[in-house]
Scaffold this motif. Structure first.
Motif, short mmCIF file in Angstrom:
data_model
loop_
_atom_site.label_atom_id
_atom_site.label_comp_id
_atom_site.label_asym_id
_atom_site.label_seq_id
_atom_site.Cartn_x
_atom_site.Cartn_y
_atom_site.Cartn_z
N LYS A 1 0.83 -1.20 0.00
CA LYS A 1 0.00 0.00 0.00
C LYS A 1 0.87 1.26 0.00
N THR A 2 1.97 1.19 0.78
CA THR A 2 2.87 2.35 0.85
C THR A 2 3.58 2.60 -0.47
N HIS A 3 3.87 1.54 -1.26
CA HIS A 3 4.65 1.67 -2.49
C HIS A 3 3.83 1.21 -3.70
N ALA A 4 2.60 1.59 -3.68
CA ALA A 4 1.71 1.15 -4.76
C ALA A 4 2.17 1.64 -6.12
N ASP A 5 2.65 2.87 -6.21
CA ASP A 5 3.06 3.43 -7.50
C ASP A 5 4.27 2.69 -8.06
N GLU A 6 5.27 2.44 -7.19
CA GLU A 6 6.48 1.76 -7.66
C GLU A 6 6.20 0.33 -8.11
N LEU A 7 5.18 -0.31 -7.49
CA LEU A 7 4.88 -1.71 -7.79
C LEU A 7 3.86 -1.86 -8.91
N HIS A 8 3.43 -0.78 -9.46
CA HIS A 8 2.39 -0.83 -10.48
C HIS A 8 2.84 -1.68 -11.67
N GLY A 9 1.97 -2.58 -12.09
CA GLY A 9 2.25 -3.43 -13.25
C GLY A 9 3.00 -4.69 -12.91
N THR A 10 3.32 -4.92 -11.62
CA THR A 10 4.01 -6.14 -11.21
C THR A 10 3.15 -6.89 -10.19
N THR A 11 3.57 -8.12 -9.90
CA THR A 11 2.88 -8.91 -8.87
C THR A 11 3.89 -9.34 -7.81
N LEU A 12 3.39 -9.69 -6.68
CA LEU A 12 4.22 -10.24 -5.60
C LEU A 12 3.66 -11.61 -5.20
N ALA A 13 4.56 -12.55 -5.06
CA ALA A 13 4.16 -13.90 -4.66
C ALA A 13 4.38 -14.08 -3.17
N ILE A 14 3.33 -14.50 -2.49
CA ILE A 14 3.39 -14.73 -1.05
C ILE A 14 3.17 -16.23 -0.79
N ASN A 15 4.09 -16.82 -0.06
CA ASN A 15 3.96 -18.25 0.27
C ASN A 15 2.92 -18.47 1.36
N ILE A 16 2.02 -19.39 1.12
CA ILE A 16 1.08 -19.84 2.16
C ILE A 16 1.21 -21.36 2.27
N SER A 17 0.93 -21.87 3.43
CA SER A 17 1.00 -23.30 3.66
C SER A 17 -0.27 -23.98 3.14
N ALA A 18 -0.12 -25.23 2.72
CA ALA A 18 -1.31 -26.00 2.33
C ALA A 18 -2.29 -26.09 3.49
N ARG A 19 -1.78 -26.01 4.71
CA ARG A 19 -2.66 -26.06 5.88
C ARG A 19 -3.54 -24.82 5.97
N ASP A 20 -3.06 -23.69 5.42
CA ASP A 20 -3.87 -22.47 5.44
C ASP A 20 -5.17 -22.67 4.67
N LEU A 21 -5.10 -23.45 3.59
CA LEU A 21 -6.30 -23.70 2.79
C LEU A 21 -7.31 -24.57 3.53
N LEU A 22 -6.89 -25.17 4.63
CA LEU A 22 -7.80 -26.01 5.41
C LEU A 22 -8.49 -25.21 6.52
N GLN A 23 -8.24 -23.89 6.57
CA GLN A 23 -8.94 -23.03 7.50
C GLN A 23 -10.29 -22.65 6.90
N GLN A 24 -11.32 -22.75 7.71
CA GLN A 24 -12.69 -22.61 7.21
C GLN A 24 -12.91 -21.27 6.49
N ASN A 25 -12.42 -20.18 7.07
CA ASN A 25 -12.69 -18.85 6.51
C ASN A 25 -11.43 -18.17 5.99
N PHE A 26 -10.45 -18.98 5.55
CA PHE A 26 -9.19 -18.38 5.11
C PHE A 26 -9.40 -17.46 3.90
N ALA A 27 -10.11 -17.92 2.89
CA ALA A 27 -10.30 -17.13 1.67
C ALA A 27 -11.04 -15.83 1.97
N TYR A 28 -12.13 -15.94 2.75
CA TYR A 28 -12.90 -14.73 3.08
C TYR A 28 -12.03 -13.74 3.85
N GLY A 29 -11.21 -14.25 4.77
CA GLY A 29 -10.35 -13.37 5.56
C GLY A 29 -9.32 -12.64 4.72
#
Length: 834
Positions: free
Chosen positions: A652-680
């Motif tokens: 959010k702080t560097h939105a202009d500099e990051l424009h047009g790119t993506t960032l990959a964030i690692n999540i554990s397969a266990r995170d997908l087993l949380q009931q409301n992970f996607a909504y959160g």
């Protein structure tokens, strides 16, 4: 012919006459035996007669005697004749049945009534002296016709057990009766008081019904055995006599409920427990009938009711005894005595057995023995239940083997107390795949499978002399302790290596278990810890064996021995968990970014967030150490949330500099087993005003995704919100091909394992080419990880790999440097356009 006629006349005269009727002979001085000969008997008509009228009107004969000794609604007269005496003689007439409603004795001399004694159960009479049953003196005069007339009528048994005796014989009999009464009453009262105290202390229902049964039996025996008026007023005794079958019915009801409680019918024979209310209704009806109908009408239905209760109780007792409930043996003995005593007493009072000293007291003796056995059986039952409770506490309900509670609270103390110098090997068999098996066939079937395996191991160890036996509260023995569903342990003497025992166990552990037409192969790891019990306790040995078993998963050996460095590693792991929890709370983590390069153009289109942890005293801690540990102890969810907040805030702080790119964030397969992970996560992006299209979620496959439905549901929600999904370390995790179908990723990252020796390993070259072609066919991007040489880069580019990462391209860099790198690339692009 004449001989036949004379024989017939003689038989007719014998059958029609009063031959055999009891007559007191001349010179008779008394006898302690009951009169066994039939008395002259007559049936009274509808009107009551005086003794003089009875002598004149009635026809006395022995033919009516047997009928007059059973239940009847008629009144009867008996006549006892005395032979002439030469001198005044005094005899004592004693009767042992005080339950006859109307009972009149008349002493008649020369046709005149001299004395009249009233002794009926419903009549008012008071003993002239200290009560000693029904008795009175018969004064015989010389030169006179002496006889006794007896009139009786009753709803109950009309049995008339009489004795004619001298004063000395009467005194001895009275003393004997008092001793029997005192012994019986004392025993009954002591048992009653003892069990009442126990009931007040423990309030166990079986004791309450036993006390009620005891009380009703005590009161009814007081009436039937004649000692009642010796203890309580005659009026109360007569009242009890009028409701004697009601008392019997209440005693049958109380013993019925006592049996239900004592034998634990509710849990041991539940189908019988359902009918108890119907039985209560039947007993209540029987009580009402006993209060309304005369005894001679109700006696037969009561006998049937008592027979049904006896049969049910005997059946229950035998059935439950066969199932191992040992107190049922004394219960059956008690019932056997009672049934025999009740049968003898009933047949005696119905004149089906001779009335003598044995039959007179058979019911009393058997009842005392019965109550004594019941009392002993209650104590035995309490001990049995305590043993059973301890057995349940100390054993696994499915395998029947000693459990964790036995190990912690009994075994450790037992060996420290009795075998303090014992050196042992503690062998731990750790089972895996239980969760997956439970999901496949259900928890109950999975438990049965592991219990079957535990019993197999225990049976295999029975022939091993070095394996230590464990005695359970029910005196059974076991070799294996079933600590939980995942761990089995056994102890063996430290006289040699456990190698041979474990080798003989391997075929048992490897044998498949047939389950729902599926052969289940149990995976296992074995750890061994050795030590002397005077130097360490059992729990320490168990902890060491756990560490050894854990290390055995990473070993090619059948079993692993505990070593000191395992303990140090475990201590470090525990310390890392504690420090990691603190670091999450204090935000002691930071992140680096490794650029991801588009291989065809060499442009940086994305970057991967890499979490870093620099501890104040421990220094830099590798993600390879703390990420799996966080997943294992359940901290990965908090760690993921921390990373998301850190990265989204920076974006959010560097939105202009990051424009047009993506960032990959690692999540554990266990995170997908949380009931409301996607909504959160969606809500979190909305909170930071970050478009989900700017984020790629890389799912690390350090664990299998067990709940396929929940993982797919979260993945669908994330994808529909605009997030891109990527499977990290593809090919080196769990069920990768299945996860492609389940998660439908936009990117597949080829694990560095296949890239590291790409130029020398033809197999890895083939695998990489296939994975790149697979991603192209699935319309996904292929990203190669771990590119470290120009040769690797050239091969991947030639095969059409979309993008890559690695030290040859860029190392992980701080966020500010990443922004600077993007800025430089933007300037180069601008210059190129110009």
């Amino acid at each position: 012919m004449r001989l036949l006629i004379r024989t017939g006349v003689l038989l007719f005269s014998l059958l029609s006459g009063d031959i055999g009727a009891y007559t007191v002979p001349a010179g008779f001085t008394g006898s302690s035996h009951y009169i066994s000969e039939p008395l002259l008997t007559a049936i009274e008509g509808p009107e009551r007669l005086s003794p003089e009228q009875a002598l004149q009107v009635l026809d006395f004969s022995t033919h009516h005697f047997h009928r007059a000794s059973d239940l009847s609604d008629q009144a009867y007269w008996h006549k006892i004749e005395f032979a002439p005496v030469e001198a005044p003689t005094e005899l004592i007439l004693r009767l042992s049945n005080i339950m006859i409603d109307e009972l009149d004795f008349y002493l008649i001399q020369d046709g005149q009534t001299i004395r009249h004694w009233i002794r009926g159960d419903t009549q008012i009479w008071t003993p002239e002296e200290a009560y000693a049953s029904i008795w009175f003196p018969i004064d015989l005069l010389p030169d006179a016709e002496n006889l006794v007339l007896i009139r009786k009528a009753s709803d109950g048994p009309l049995l008339l057990p009489l004795r004619l005796m001298s004063q000395q014989q009467f005194d001895r009999l009275t003393e004997h009766s008092f001793k029997i009464w005192a012994a019986a009453v004392g025993a009954l009262l002591i048992l009653l008081i003892h069990n009442t105290v126990i009931f007040l202390l423990f309030r166990y229902p079986a004791y309450g019904y036993y006390i009620l049964f005891h009380l009703t039996v005590f009161l009814s025996l007081g009436v039937t055995q004649g000692f009642g008026p010796w203890l309580w007023p005659m009026a109360f005794n007569q009242f009890l006599g009028s409701i004697i079958l009601t008392l019997y019915t209440l005693s049958a009801w109380s013993i019925f409920h006592f049996s239900l409680q004592f034998l634990q019918i509710r849990t041991r024979l539940p189908r019988w427990w359902r009918y108890r209310r119907h039985a209560d209704l039947a007993f209540a009806t029987a009580v009402l009938i006993s209060l309304i109908l005369p005894e001679y009408y109700y006696a037969t239905p009561f006998s049937i009711l008592q027979g049904i209760v006896s049969i049910c109780s005997i059946y229950w007792g035998i059935t439950i005894l066969r199932r191992g409930f040992t107190p049922a043996a004394l219960y059956l003995i008690a019932w056997s005595f009672f049934i025999v005593g009740a049968a003898i007493g009933g047949m005696t009072f119905r004149n089906q057995l001779p009335f003598n000293s044995f039959t007179e007291h058979a019911l009393l003796i058997s009842t005392v023995i019965e109550l004594l056995c019941f009392s002993f059986s209650l104590a035995l039952r309490a001990r049995h239940l305590e043993t059973e409770k301890n057995q349940q506490l100390m054993t696994n309900p499915d395998s029947g083997l000693p459990n964790r509670n036995y190990f912690l609270n009994h075994l450790r103390n037992h060996h420290h107390r009795e075998l303090p110098d014992l050196s042992v090997h503690l062998v731990l068999i750790h089972l895996s795949g239980i969760t997956e098996l439970s999901e496949a066939v259900g928890p109950s079937s999975a438990v049965k499978a592991t219990a079957t395996l535990a019993r197999r191991v225990n049976q295999a160890l029975e022939s091993e002399p070095c394996v230590i036996k464990h005695r359970l509260p029910n005196l059974s023995q076991s070799r294996v302790i079933d600590m939980d569903q995942d761990n089995l342990i056994f102890l063996c003497h430290q006289i040699s290596s456990p190698q041979e025992i474990i080798e003989r166990l391997e075929p048992v552990l490897s044998r498949p278990i047939q389950l729902h037409q599926i052969e289940f192969q149990q995976l296992f790891a074995i750890g061994v810890a050795s030590g002397c019990l005077n130097e360490m306790d059992m729990t320490t040995l168990y902890q060491h064996a756990q560490l050894a078993a854990r290390s055995n998963w990473r070993s090619n050996h059948l079993w692993s021995q505990y070593q000191q460095d395992l303990q140090l590693h475990q201590h470090r792991q525990l310390m890392l968990v504690a420090e990691m929890s603190k670091a999450i709370s204090s935000k002691g983590f930071h992140f680096m970014i490794q650029p991801k390069v588009e291989l065809a153009s060499g442009q940086i289109r994305s970057g991967e967030i890499l979490l870093r942890w620099k501890h104040p005293t421990l220094g830099r801690i590798s993600p390879a150490d703390f990420i799996p540990l966080a997943e294992h102890v359940g901290l990965i969810f908090k760690l993921t949330q921390l990373v998301l907040h850190m990265v989204l805030s920076w974006m959010k702080t560097h939105a202009d500099e990051l424009h047009g790119t993506t960032l990959a964030i690692n999540i554990s397969a266990r995170d997908l087993l949380q009931q409301n992970f996607a909504y959160g996560l969606i809500e979190l992006c909305r909170e930071y005003d970050i478009s989900p299209r700017c984020i790629v979620l890389e799912i690390t496959e350090t664990t299998a995704i067990s709940d396929k439905g929940l993982a797919a549901e979260n993945a669908d929600l994330l994808r529909s919100a605009g997030f891109s999904l990527s499977i990290d370390d593809f090919g080196a995790g769990y069920s990768s091909m299945q996860n492609i179908n389940r998660l439908a990723p936009e990117e597949i990252k080829i694990d560095r394992l296949f890239v590291s020796d790409l130029t020398t390993n033809e197999t890895h070259q083939t695998l990489c080419r296939c994975l790149i072609h697979l991603s192209r066919d699935l319309d996904t991007h292929a990203t190669a990880e771990g590119i470290e040489t120009q040769e690797q880069l050239d091969l991947l580019r030639s095969w059409g790999c979309h993008s890559g990462q690695g030290f040859y391209l860029y190392r992980p860099i701080p966020p500010d440097e990443y922004l600077h790198l993007l800025q430089e690339q933007a300037e180069i692009d601008s210059n190129a356009i110009l």
